[in-house]
Design a protein around this motif. Structure first.
Motif, PDB file in Angstrom:
ATOM      1  N   GLY A  74       5.528   8.952  12.621  1.00  0.00           N
ATOM      2  CA  GLY A  74       4.238   8.416  12.223  1.00  0.00           C
ATOM      3  C   GLY A  74       4.231   7.859  10.809  1.00  0.00           C
ATOM      4  N   VAL A  75       3.500   6.767  10.632  1.00  0.00           N
ATOM      5  CA  VAL A  75       3.318   6.129   9.334  1.00  0.00           C
ATOM      6  C   VAL A  75       1.843   5.787   9.222  1.00  0.00           C
ATOM      7  N   LYS A  76       1.210   6.255   8.122  1.00  0.00           N
ATOM      8  CA  LYS A  76      -0.231   6.039   7.965  1.00  0.00           C
ATOM      9  C   LYS A  76      -0.519   5.481   6.577  1.00  0.00           C
ATOM     10  N   LYS A  77      -1.196   4.332   6.517  1.00  0.00           N
ATOM     11  CA  LYS A  77      -1.597   3.759   5.229  1.00  0.00           C
ATOM     12  C   LYS A  77      -2.668   4.645   4.628  1.00  0.00           C
ATOM     13  N   ILE A  78      -2.442   5.080   3.370  1.00  0.00           N
ATOM     14  CA  ILE A  78      -3.418   5.974   2.753  1.00  0.00           C
ATOM     15  C   ILE A  78      -4.063   5.386   1.511  1.00  0.00           C
ATOM     16  N   ALA A  79      -3.452   4.360   0.936  1.00  0.00           N
ATOM     17  CA  ALA A  79      -4.029   3.736  -0.265  1.00  0.00           C
ATOM     18  C   ALA A  79      -3.682   2.262  -0.263  1.00  0.00           C
ATOM     19  N   SER A  80      -4.629   1.440  -0.646  1.00  0.00           N
ATOM     20  CA  SER A  80      -4.372   0.003  -0.698  1.00  0.00           C
ATOM     21  C   SER A  80      -3.429  -0.325  -1.835  1.00  0.00           C
ATOM     22  N   ASN A  81      -2.968  -1.558  -1.865  1.00  0.00           N
ATOM     23  CA  ASN A  81      -2.022  -1.991  -2.891  1.00  0.00           C
ATOM     24  C   ASN A  81      -2.708  -2.476  -4.162  1.00  0.00           C
ATOM     25  N   GLU A  82      -3.962  -2.221  -4.306  1.00  0.00           N
ATOM     26  CA  GLU A  82      -4.676  -2.667  -5.499  1.00  0.00           C
ATOM     27  C   GLU A  82      -4.312  -1.782  -6.673  1.00  0.00           C
ATOM     28  N   ARG A  83      -4.196  -2.367  -7.840  1.00  0.00           N
ATOM     29  CA  ARG A  83      -3.833  -1.600  -9.051  1.00  0.00           C
ATOM     30  C   ARG A  83      -5.021  -0.853  -9.559  1.00  0.00           C
ATOM     31  N   GLN A 132       9.726  19.861   6.227  1.00  0.00           N
ATOM     32  CA  GLN A 132       9.413  19.647   4.821  1.00  0.00           C
ATOM     33  C   GLN A 132       8.109  18.853   4.747  1.00  0.00           C
ATOM     34  N   PRO A 133       7.498  18.784   3.559  1.00  0.00           N
ATOM     35  CA  PRO A 133       6.230  18.047   3.437  1.00  0.00           C
ATOM     36  C   PRO A 133       6.394  16.555   3.749  1.00  0.00           C
ATOM     37  N   SER A 134       5.292  15.915   4.137  1.00  0.00           N
ATOM     38  CA  SER A 134       5.319  14.480   4.402  1.00  0.00           C
ATOM     39  C   SER A 134       5.546  13.713   3.101  1.00  0.00           C
ATOM     40  N   PHE A 135       6.011  12.494   3.252  1.00  0.00           N
ATOM     41  CA  PHE A 135       6.340  11.635   2.113  1.00  0.00           C
ATOM     42  C   PHE A 135       5.220  10.637   1.857  1.00  0.00           C
ATOM     43  N   TYR A 136       5.105  10.246   0.604  1.00  0.00           N
ATOM     44  CA  TYR A 136       4.373   9.041   0.226  1.00  0.00           C
ATOM     45  C   TYR A 136       5.440   8.000  -0.083  1.00  0.00           C
ATOM     46  N   SER A 163       0.851  -1.171   0.000  1.00  0.00           N
ATOM     47  CA  SER A 163       0.000   0.000   0.000  1.00  0.00           C
ATOM     48  C   SER A 163       0.893   1.230   0.000  1.00  0.00           C
ATOM     49  N   VAL A 164       0.303   2.378  -0.260  1.00  0.00           N
ATOM     50  CA  VAL A 164       1.024   3.639  -0.155  1.00  0.00           C
ATOM     51  C   VAL A 164       0.865   4.137   1.277  1.00  0.00           C
ATOM     52  N   TYR A 165       1.973   4.572   1.847  1.00  0.00           N
ATOM     53  CA  TYR A 165       1.990   5.076   3.214  1.00  0.00           C
ATOM     54  C   TYR A 165       2.415   6.530   3.212  1.00  0.00           C
ATOM     55  N   GLU A 166       1.720   7.339   3.997  1.00  0.00           N
ATOM     56  CA  GLU A 166       2.154   8.711   4.218  1.00  0.00           C
ATOM     57  C   GLU A 166       2.975   8.730   5.497  1.00  0.00           C
ATOM     58  N   THR A 167       4.142   9.322   5.404  1.00  0.00           N
ATOM     59  CA  THR A 167       5.060   9.286   6.537  1.00  0.00           C
ATOM     60  C   THR A 167       5.648  10.658   6.802  1.00  0.00           C
ATOM     61  N   GLU A 168       5.883  10.902   8.054  1.00  0.00           N
ATOM     62  CA  GLU A 168       6.560  12.132   8.449  1.00  0.00           C
ATOM     63  C   GLU A 168       7.974  12.106   7.886  1.00  0.00           C
ATOM     64  N   PRO A 169       8.516  13.277   7.561  1.00  0.00           N
ATOM     65  CA  PRO A 169       9.888  13.304   7.035  1.00  0.00           C
ATOM     66  C   PRO A 169      10.890  12.829   8.081  1.00  0.00           C
ATOM     67  N   TRP A 170      11.907  12.137   7.596  1.00  0.00           N
ATOM     68  CA  TRP A 170      12.953  11.568   8.441  1.00  0.00           C
ATOM     69  C   TRP A 170      14.226  12.364   8.166  1.00  0.00           C
ATOM     70  N   GLY A 171      14.947  12.741   9.201  1.00  0.00           N
ATOM     71  CA  GLY A 171      16.198  13.470   9.003  1.00  0.00           C
ATOM     72  C   GLY A 171      15.986  14.967   9.071  1.00  0.00           C
ATOM     73  N   ILE A 172      15.427  15.552   8.035  1.00  0.00           N
ATOM     74  CA  ILE A 172      15.066  16.969   8.015  1.00  0.00           C
ATOM     75  C   ILE A 172      13.550  17.034   8.138  1.00  0.00           C
ATOM     76  N   THR A 173      13.073  17.550   9.258  1.00  0.00           N
ATOM     77  CA  THR A 173      11.639  17.457   9.545  1.00  0.00           C
ATOM     78  C   THR A 173      10.828  18.640   9.022  1.00  0.00           C
TER      79      THR A 173
END
Length: 170
Positions: A161-170, A56-60, A44-54
């Motif tokens: 924090g790590v949050k699932k935002i989209a399933s792994n379905e195509r 900045q926008p969150s990552f997918y 799945s796609v996960y939205e995550t807080e930035p690591w290292g330099i905080t």
């Protein structure tokens, strides 16, 4: 003449925190399928807080299991070329980026050279890697630690924090 090349399995993590993040992930996936190999499984796609330099926008982030005929250095070259083609500029370590593609595992190889380290040396420190990796490969054994990804994920101490935002379905 067709040469039968051995198929190997690699796990890649792709991430983005600039612009149209879902579109960047999809573009990276298409480029990986074209230049690296067949995607066997994707998290799945996960939205995550930035690591290292905080600041900045969150990552997918998303983990891909890929079948490839490339060797590890060819894989590194291919992933760096995809990043460059997509507009990645390496200005600041841990900084914002259009796309990032990291090699997590390559079969059960252990490689430690100036160019490449496999398994990725910071897998155990990062929830944004462990959460999607545990989703698609919980029983994968880390070839150095001799623990499953599920065990490593359970013992992790990353507080981001790590949050699932989209399933792994195509």
């Amino acid at each position: 003449m067709f040469i039968n090349q051995k198929i190997k399995e690699t796990f890649l993590i792709i991430g983005t925190n600039l612009g149209d993040r879902p579109a960047h992930l999809q573009q990276a996936i298409a480029q990986i399928e074209e230049n690296v190999g067949k995607i066997l499984h994707r998290s799945s796609v996960y939205e995550t807080e930035p690591w290292g330099i905080t600041d900045q926008p969150s990552f997918y982030n998303q983990v891909l299991k890929v079948a490839t005929t490339l060797n590890p250095l060819q894989l590194l070259t291919a992933t760096l070329a995809i990043e460059k083609e997509m507009g990645r500029v390496r200005a600041e370590r841990y900084g914002a980026r259009i796309i990032d593609i990291d090699i997590l595992f390559f079969d059960d190889l252990v490689i430690n050279t100036g160019e490449l380290t496999i398994p990725h040396p910071r897998i155990t420190e990062r929830n944004f890697v462990l959460a999607p990796l545990a989703e698609i490969a919980p029983h994968l054994v880390h070839p150095v630690l001799h623990q499953t990804i599920s065990e490593i994920w359970s013992a992790g101490n990353d507080q981001l924090g790590v949050k699932k935002i989209a399933s792994n379905e195509r």
